[in-house]
Design an enzyme around this catalytic site. Sequence first.
Site, PDB file in Angstrom:
ATOM      1  N   ASP A  73      57.418  64.471  63.967  1.00  0.00           N
ATOM      2  CA  ASP A  73      57.926  64.160  65.302  1.00  0.00           C
ATOM      3  C   ASP A  73      56.835  63.727  66.279  1.00  0.00           C
ATOM      4  OD1 ASP A  73      60.432  64.924  64.346  1.00  0.00           O
ATOM      5  OD2 ASP A  73      60.124  67.012  64.946  1.00  0.00           O
ATOM      6  N   GLU A  74      55.814  63.080  65.761  1.00  0.00           N
ATOM      7  CA  GLU A  74      54.707  62.624  66.612  1.00  0.00           C
ATOM      8  C   GLU A  74      55.089  61.371  67.406  1.00  0.00           C
ATOM      9  OE1 GLU A  74      54.513  63.033  63.313  1.00  0.00           O
ATOM     10  OE2 GLU A  74      52.946  64.471  62.824  1.00  0.00           O
ATOM     11  N   GLY A 122      63.744  62.208  61.369  1.00  0.00           N
ATOM     12  CA  GLY A 122      64.521  61.701  62.506  1.00  0.00           C
ATOM     13  C   GLY A 122      63.570  60.859  63.328  1.00  0.00           C
ATOM     14  N   HIS A 123      63.715  59.555  63.262  1.00  0.00           N
ATOM     15  CA  HIS A 123      62.782  58.653  63.950  1.00  0.00           C
ATOM     16  C   HIS A 123      63.519  57.955  65.090  1.00  0.00           C
ATOM     17  CE1 HIS A 123      60.056  58.442  60.107  1.00  0.00           C
ATOM     18  NE2 HIS A 123      60.201  59.651  60.597  1.00  0.00           N
ATOM     19  N   THR A 124      63.045  58.193  66.295  1.00  0.00           N
ATOM     20  CA  THR A 124      63.757  57.721  67.473  1.00  0.00           C
ATOM     21  C   THR A 124      63.165  56.419  68.003  1.00  0.00           C
ATOM     22  OG1 THR A 124      63.950  60.055  68.025  1.00  0.00           O
ATOM     23  CG2 THR A 124      64.641  58.486  69.725  1.00  0.00           C
ATOM     24  N   ARG A 175      62.150  72.420  69.428  1.00  0.00           N
ATOM     25  CA  ARG A 175      60.834  72.407  68.782  1.00  0.00           C
ATOM     26  C   ARG A 175      59.901  73.390  69.465  1.00  0.00           C
ATOM     27  NH1 ARG A 175      60.784  65.913  69.235  1.00  0.00           N
ATOM     28  NH2 ARG A 175      62.108  65.429  67.453  1.00  0.00           N
ATOM     29  N   LEU A 197      51.585  60.915  76.129  1.00  0.00           N
ATOM     30  CA  LEU A 197      50.572  61.255  77.128  1.00  0.00           C
ATOM     31  C   LEU A 197      51.241  61.642  78.448  1.00  0.00           C
ATOM     32  CD1 LEU A 197      47.422  61.203  77.471  1.00  0.00           C
ATOM     33  CD2 LEU A 197      47.740  59.024  78.625  1.00  0.00           C
ATOM     34  N   SER A 228      50.844  55.878  73.821  1.00  0.00           N
ATOM     35  CA  SER A 228      52.252  55.748  74.178  1.00  0.00           C
ATOM     36  C   SER A 228      52.495  56.548  75.452  1.00  0.00           C
ATOM     37  CB  SER A 228      53.105  56.257  73.017  1.00  0.00           C
ATOM     38  OG  SER A 228      54.456  56.267  73.393  1.00  0.00           O
TER      39      SER A 228
HETATM   40  P1  GDP Z   1      59.033  60.746  64.758  1.00  0.00           P
HETATM   41  O1  GDP Z   1      59.806  61.629  63.865  1.00  0.00           O
HETATM   42  O2  GDP Z   1      57.566  60.867  64.554  1.00  0.00           O
HETATM   43  O3  GDP Z   1      59.483  59.312  64.742  1.00  0.00           O
HETATM   44  O4  GDP Z   1      59.304  61.275  66.237  1.00  0.00           O
HETATM   45  P2  GDP Z   1      60.752  61.677  66.860  1.00  0.00           P
HETATM   46  O5  GDP Z   1      61.497  60.429  67.155  1.00  0.00           O
HETATM   47  O6  GDP Z   1      61.406  62.720  66.035  1.00  0.00           O
HETATM   48  O7  GDP Z   1      60.294  62.437  68.164  1.00  0.00           O
HETATM   49  C1  GDP Z   1      59.562  61.795  69.155  1.00  0.00           C
HETATM   50  C2  GDP Z   1      60.347  61.896  70.457  1.00  0.00           C
HETATM   51  O8  GDP Z   1      59.503  61.546  71.533  1.00  0.00           O
HETATM   52  C3  GDP Z   1      61.499  60.914  70.526  1.00  0.00           C
HETATM   53  O9  GDP Z   1      62.513  61.470  71.322  1.00  0.00           O
HETATM   54  C4  GDP Z   1      60.896  59.694  71.200  1.00  0.00           C
HETATM   55  O10 GDP Z   1      61.868  58.905  71.898  1.00  0.00           O
HETATM   56  C5  GDP Z   1      59.963  60.366  72.171  1.00  0.00           C
HETATM   57  N1  GDP Z   1      58.733  59.608  72.487  1.00  0.00           N
HETATM   58  C6  GDP Z   1      57.979  58.827  71.689  1.00  0.00           C
HETATM   59  N2  GDP Z   1      56.875  58.419  72.333  1.00  0.00           N
HETATM   60  C7  GDP Z   1      56.940  58.947  73.569  1.00  0.00           C
HETATM   61  C8  GDP Z   1      56.079  58.911  74.710  1.00  0.00           C
HETATM   62  O11 GDP Z   1      55.004  58.327  74.700  1.00  0.00           O
HETATM   63  N3  GDP Z   1      56.475  59.624  75.797  1.00  0.00           N
HETATM   64  C9  GDP Z   1      57.637  60.322  75.842  1.00  0.00           C
HETATM   65  N4  GDP Z   1      57.939  60.973  76.970  1.00  0.00           N
HETATM   66  N5  GDP Z   1      58.479  60.375  74.804  1.00  0.00           N
HETATM   67  C10 GDP Z   1      58.119  59.696  73.672  1.00  0.00           C
HETATM   68  P1  IMO Z   2      60.002  63.384  61.000  1.00  0.00           P
HETATM   69  O1  IMO Z   2      59.866  62.255  59.991  1.00  0.00           O
HETATM   70  C1  IMO Z   2      59.570  67.603  61.859  1.00  0.00           C
HETATM   71  C2  IMO Z   2      60.308  70.365  58.563  1.00  0.00           C
HETATM   72  C3  IMO Z   2      61.499  71.281  58.678  1.00  0.00           C
HETATM   73  C4  IMO Z   2      60.984  72.489  57.938  1.00  0.00           C
HETATM   74  C5  IMO Z   2      60.170  71.883  56.814  1.00  0.00           C
HETATM   75  C6  IMO Z   2      60.906  71.790  55.480  1.00  0.00           C
HETATM   76  O2  IMO Z   2      61.096  63.210  61.972  1.00  0.00           O
HETATM   77  O3  IMO Z   2      58.675  63.665  61.600  1.00  0.00           O
HETATM   78  P2  IMO Z   2      62.836  70.183  54.625  1.00  0.00           P
HETATM   79  O4  IMO Z   2      64.228  69.983  55.130  1.00  0.00           O
HETATM   80  O5  IMO Z   2      62.012  68.947  54.613  1.00  0.00           O
HETATM   81  O6  IMO Z   2      62.788  70.910  53.304  1.00  0.00           O
HETATM   82  O7  IMO Z   2      62.183  71.213  55.684  1.00  0.00           O
HETATM   83  O8  IMO Z   2      59.810  70.581  57.251  1.00  0.00           O
HETATM   84  N1  IMO Z   2      60.595  68.930  58.709  1.00  0.00           N
HETATM   85  C7  IMO Z   2      60.295  68.210  59.790  1.00  0.00           C
HETATM   86  N2  IMO Z   2      59.771  68.595  60.970  1.00  0.00           N
HETATM   87  N3  IMO Z   2      59.843  66.305  61.622  1.00  0.00           N
HETATM   88  C8  IMO Z   2      60.330  65.914  60.434  1.00  0.00           C
HETATM   89  O9  IMO Z   2      60.461  64.619  60.087  1.00  0.00           O
HETATM   90  C9  IMO Z   2      60.629  66.897  59.466  1.00  0.00           C
HETATM   91  N4  IMO Z   2      61.144  66.866  58.226  1.00  0.00           N
HETATM   92  C10 IMO Z   2      61.111  68.114  57.759  1.00  0.00           C
HETATM   93  O10 IMO Z   2      61.817  71.560  60.014  1.00  0.00           O
HETATM   94  O11 IMO Z   2      60.113  73.214  58.770  1.00  0.00           O
HETATM   95 MG    MG Z   3      61.279  63.111  63.979  1.00  0.00          MG
END
Ligand code: GDP
Ligand code: IMO
Ligand code: MG
Length: 437
Positions: free
Chosen positions: A14-15, A41-43, A306, A333, A417
Amino acid sequence: MNKNIVILGTQWGDEGKGKIVDYLTEMYNYVVRYQGGHNAGHTLVVNKKKIVLHLIPSGILHNHVICVLGNGVVISIIDLIKEIDMLSQLGIKLDKRLIISSHCPMILQYHVQIDLARELALGKDCIGTTGRGIGPAYEDKVSRLGLKIFDLYNMELFAKKLKRNVDYYNFQLVNYYKSSPVDYNNILTEVLKYRDCILEKVDDVPMLLQDAFCNKKHVIFEGAQGSLLDLDHGTFPYVTSSNSTIGGVFTGSGAHMKHINFVLGVVKSYCTRVGSGPFPTELKDDIGLHLCIKGKEIGSTTGRKRRTGWLDLVLLYRSIVLNSISSLCLTKLDVLDELPEIKVCIAYKINNVLVDNKKFFPFSNLENVQPVYITLPGWKKSTKGVTCLHDLPLEAKKYISYIEEYCGGNILVDIISTGPDRCETIVLDDLFKKKNI
Ligand code: GDP
Ligand code: IMO
Ligand code: MG
């Protein structure tokens, strides 16, 4: 000039990988997922419209791009079809832009049931999985009993193997976990319903990539999860079941490392973690709550809150080494904007004794490390939506410089970002010109 790039997470997922993949895709021809499944979950946010992708690579919004699911991705065909339908309802046509490797392992209902039953049985020791059947599906790959996408070509044999697996899992579900069995006929009927739609997207991914490389096409390899969730290098057992560090690219796509020119490590300006497991810099106070609210830190797959904490440079440095990272992308940031001061963890102590992390990394004792912090001044100004480095407050620039210095001075933050939207991004110089790739 080859621009092939791996974009992967350096923390616990979720970076903000999805946003950055979407941003950079404009300059690319292919986006390839190589591990994980719909636990991701990629947003993406474009013009204030939000789309969450779980399986389909984050380049899909760009019409010219071909999206590929490599053999390392575990696929629940029902969830893939749901995602395809979701995109089509938004007017995003896939046509021939989604390719599936014939070697992808399938996630079937019994994997989900076992995942959930195990977590329930573990109680307070549970991993906190996403409950998507990821671990059991990868286990089936390793045991060589699992079904792969290519099994859909021979439904007679598929049905036979399915029956064997259903019987095996139902025995466990009923007798060991005291849970309900899954229904063989239901699973077979659903698979048959979607089979054609899946098979028309199947291709030989290593050969397709070989052609792409030969024709000087540019490829993004999109990581899921983060390096600290890697099965072999992460905070085991609180990890996922695939290799989210660099090695996963090669085993999970069939690409050769000679084709990779650049590894971009995505790092959040602070840390988050979903599920259980050690988190040395976790904040359970008002600042942690502030990061959670301001950063909207609610899981995009399971909707779980989270956990939040300060940036941990000890762990970031380890991810840089593990992945041979070329440069960093610092996300979110803007979430730090209001803080009067910001801490970053620069070392660990155990029983008040400083740990030499390069000689002995305390993975088995990460619950008990005491983080050593330095405190940097906050900037207390909005950085939301800033697109030019010059417009960042001085203290924000110093925060970034501190990260670079800690990481040895040769790994630079090349992308920043400042908001969720695609356009809320700073790219320093021309990333690709500067690095000569
Ligand atoms: P991923 O799994 O690494 O693709 O990340 P996620 O989508 O699960 O979580 C990142 C969250 O932060 C999402 O809700 C994005 O829309 C949001 N996001 C991404 N970059 C930024 C940023 O620079 N600032 C803020 N406020 N939100 C961001
Ligand atoms: P993205 O791609 C954050 C975590 C789960 C759990 C552990 C094992 O969005 O960054 P699993 O269902 O894979 O066997 O769960 O890994 N986890 C994530 N945490 N972002 C994810 O993906 C994750 N995918 C799995 O929460 O701790
Ligand atoms: Mg994610």
